[in-house]
Design an enzyme around this catalytic site. Structure first.
Site, short mmCIF file in Angstrom:
data_model
loop_
_atom_site.label_atom_id
_atom_site.label_comp_id
_atom_site.label_asym_id
_atom_site.label_seq_id
_atom_site.Cartn_x
_atom_site.Cartn_y
_atom_site.Cartn_z
N GLY A 1 -5.09 8.25 4.95
CA GLY A 1 -4.19 9.22 5.56
C GLY A 1 -2.97 9.45 4.67
O GLY A 1 -2.46 10.57 4.56
N ASP B 1 1.59 -0.79 11.88
CA ASP B 1 0.33 -1.29 11.31
C ASP B 1 0.04 -2.74 11.69
O ASP B 1 -1.07 -3.24 11.49
CB ASP B 1 0.35 -1.17 9.78
N SER C 1 6.64 9.58 12.29
CA SER C 1 5.64 9.38 11.25
C SER C 1 6.27 9.47 9.87
O SER C 1 6.81 10.51 9.48
CB SER C 1 4.53 10.43 11.36
N LYS D 1 -5.01 6.16 14.45
CA LYS D 1 -5.10 5.54 13.12
C LYS D 1 -6.56 5.59 12.66
O LYS D 1 -7.34 6.40 13.12
CB LYS D 1 -4.55 4.12 13.17
N ARG E 1 3.10 5.91 -3.27
CA ARG E 1 4.28 6.71 -3.63
C ARG E 1 4.63 6.55 -5.10
O ARG E 1 5.06 7.50 -5.76
CB ARG E 1 5.47 6.29 -2.75
N LYS F 1 0.84 -1.22 0.00
CA LYS F 1 0.00 0.00 0.00
C LYS F 1 0.87 1.26 0.00
O LYS F 1 0.67 2.15 -0.82
CB LYS F 1 -0.94 -0.04 1.21
N SER F 2 1.81 1.34 0.93
CA SER F 2 2.65 2.54 1.03
C SER F 2 3.41 2.79 -0.28
O SER F 2 3.52 3.92 -0.75
CB SER F 2 3.69 2.37 2.14
N ARG G 1 -8.64 12.48 12.14
CA ARG G 1 -7.21 12.20 12.37
C ARG G 1 -6.39 13.49 12.37
O ARG G 1 -6.73 14.44 11.67
CB ARG G 1 -6.71 11.20 11.32
N GLN H 1 4.57 9.37 7.20
CA GLN H 1 3.71 10.21 6.37
C GLN H 1 4.13 11.67 6.48
O GLN H 1 4.20 12.39 5.48
CB GLN H 1 2.25 10.04 6.78
C1 S3P Z 1 2.32 5.02 6.18
C2 S3P Z 1 2.87 5.34 7.38
C3 S3P Z 1 2.27 4.96 8.67
C4 S3P Z 1 1.28 3.81 8.51
C5 S3P Z 1 0.35 4.00 7.35
C6 S3P Z 1 1.11 4.18 6.06
C7 S3P Z 1 2.98 5.49 4.95
O1 S3P Z 1 1.57 6.07 9.18
O2 S3P Z 1 0.56 3.65 9.69
O3 S3P Z 1 -0.50 2.89 7.21
O4 S3P Z 1 2.64 5.00 3.86
O5 S3P Z 1 3.85 6.36 5.07
P1 S3P Z 1 2.35 7.19 10.06
O6 S3P Z 1 3.43 7.73 9.23
O7 S3P Z 1 1.33 8.22 10.38
O8 S3P Z 1 2.84 6.46 11.28
#
Ligand code: S3P
Length: 470
Positions: free
Chosen positions: A103, A324, A176, A351, A31, A26-27, A131, A178
């Site tokens: 998010g 996660d 974080s 979350k 990107r 997913k991440s 959030r 993100q």
């Molecule tokens: C993510 C970072 C994490 C994770 C989320 C995906 C990302 O969040 O919990 O599912 O893709 O960078 P945080 O950066 O807020 O911890």
């Protein structure tokens, strides 16, 4: 199981194991679409995750003038995309941008929009609108973006009018990826150098992928710097399977006496693979085979052989790595002998739902003794789990973690609002069924052997086992 309001019914498993590959990470999928869109040409993305979250990123980038073609569909959605990069300049959207439950879409996109000379408004569903967004508003405003959180308590909707950014040095108040990524992406558009300092190591997919697109970042410990104005060279990208999805099957197999499971072609980036260290420390028989391809991401196979688990202490720097996976780790703890203590983990409270509360409540409903702390919980393992009717709270990872618990419970476990799994794992229910099929005659319950590099894997897990307090 269709739609957000659907139910997932799970019964105690008689068999568990086999060989499986999980959908794309997913991440990395988010990107790949964003960076390909900012590149100077056409990029094919293979192994894209066609989940609701990642499709939000696709439609967001389309609304900013990026052409994205679907080259191949699987049973669950588009898995090969052609992104026509626009360079660093996007177009103003015609309306507000809906980030859904994601998010990652909202926070990373904010970093990109902070660099664009037009106004945009980002909205999300009711969970995303609760959030915290102050964590990205502060650094992006410090770089010169006009950015405001219009919801109560610094939450979405976000209004952003970007452009004219100046590089800054920003120390993240929370661990974080993100937020780190939002600042680094804004740094692409800023005058001079932007530096992010993180309190502990968080997933580094953004840094690795920027490097893959030929953008230089300089990492020194937990400090990452980027110079603005660099060109992203268009490239094709292959997304590995998502280790956070694989984690559900790895936990089930580890706790299931006699099972053999192979998960093929999973992302094994060391900032994400802490789940394997945790399972090893709990006494699981787990191994991985790491290979590096040209994408900058490690990938390979995971094998798990079922046996007894034992309770452990989890806290410190590893928490960001397994952020996660904590819901399914809590389920593993309930299935283990002895007590597991999870601490230094307050972030799960913000979350998709308050995951500490949701996990503790659902485990108790299944007959497990749990003490909740603000930043974690203590779980007494070894009780017989009772099937129950459990809420997912609209959170994909809660739904899937408790489907795994249901495989070990007496009677039936019903997860309500289980359509949420489509946020990260379309096809979860089919895979759950497939892994419970009894081995065919002649297979003898054994998983086919997959070529692996046992030396490397044993080394990494060996280190973890001796790691003591994490
Ligand atoms: C993510 C970072 C994490 C994770 C989320 C995906 C990302 O969040 O919990 O599912 O893709 O960078 P945080 O950066 O807020 O911890």
């Amino acid at each position: 199981m269709h739609g957000k309001s659907s139910e997932l019914h799970v019964r105690r498993a008689k068999h568990f194991g086999g060989e499986i590959s999980v959908p794309g990470d997913k991440s990395i999928s988010h990107r790949a679409v964003m960076l390909a869109a900012l590149s100077n040409g056409r990029c094919e993305i293979h192994g894209f995750l066609p989940s609701e979250d990642c499709l939000c990123t696709v439609s967001a980038m389309r609304s900013l003038g990026v052409q994205i073609d679907v080259l191949e569909e699987s049973a669950v959605g588009p898995v090969r995309l052609l992104v026509h990069g626009r360079g660093l300049g996007l177009s103003a959207p015609a309306g507000e941008i809906d980030c859904g439950n994601s998010g990652t879409t909202m926070r990373l996109l904010s970093g990109i929009l902070a660099g664009q000379p037009f106004a945009a408004r980002l909205v999300g569903d009711s969970s995303l609108s609760r959030r915290p967004m102050g964590r990205i508003v502060d650094p992006l405003a410090a770089m010169g973006a006009q950015i405001a959180a219009e919801g109560p308590k610094g939450c979405a909707p976000l209004k952003i009018a970007g452009g004219g950014l100046v590089g800054t040095r920003y120390e993240l108040p929370v661990a974080s990826a993100q937020v780190k990524s939002a600042v680094l992406l804004a740094g692409l558009f800023a005058e001079g150098k932007t530096t992010v300092v993180q309190p502990v190591t968080t997933r580094d997919h953004t840094e690795r992928m920027l490097d893959f697109f030929q953008v230089k970042t300089v990492t020194s410990g937990d400090e990452i710097a980027i110079y603005g104005g660099q060109v992203l060279e268009s490239r094709d990208f292959v997304v590995p399977g998502d280790i956070s999805s694989a984690a559900f099957w790895a936990v089930a197999a580890a706790a299931f006496e006699g099972s053999h499971l192979t998960i093929a072609d999973v992302g094994l980036n060391p900032t994400r693979s802490g789940i394997l260290q945790v399972l090893a420390k709990m006494g699981a028989h787990v191994a991985d085979s790491v290979e590096t391809d040209g994408s900058g991401e490690d990938r390979g196979n995971i094998t798990v052989h079922g046996g007894g688990l034992k309770g452990i202490e989890i806290g410190g720097d590893i928490v960001a790595n397994i952020i996660d996976e904590l819901p399914v780790i809590a389920v593993a703890a309930a299935l283990a002998e002895g007590t597991t203590v999870i601490r230094d983990a307050a972030e799960p409270r913000v979350k998709e739902t308050d995951r500490i509360d949701a996990v503790a409540g659902n485990l108790r409903a299944m007959g497990v003794e749990v003490e909740e702390a603000y930043d974690g919980m203590t779980i007494r393992g070894g009780a017989t789990l009772r099937g129950a009717r459990l809420d997912s709270f609209g959170d994909h990872r809660i739904a899937m973690a408790f489907a795994i618990a249901g495989l070990f419970a007496e009677g039936e476990t019903v997860i309500t609002d289980a359509g949420a799994v489509n946020v990260s794992y379309p096809g979860f229910e089919d895979d759950l069924k497939a892994l419970q099929r009894p081995p065919r005659k002649g297979e003898g319950g054994q998983t086919p052997v997959i070529t692996s590099l046992p030396g490397k894997a044993a080394g990494r897990l060996g280190e973890a086992k001796g790691a003591g307090s994490e």
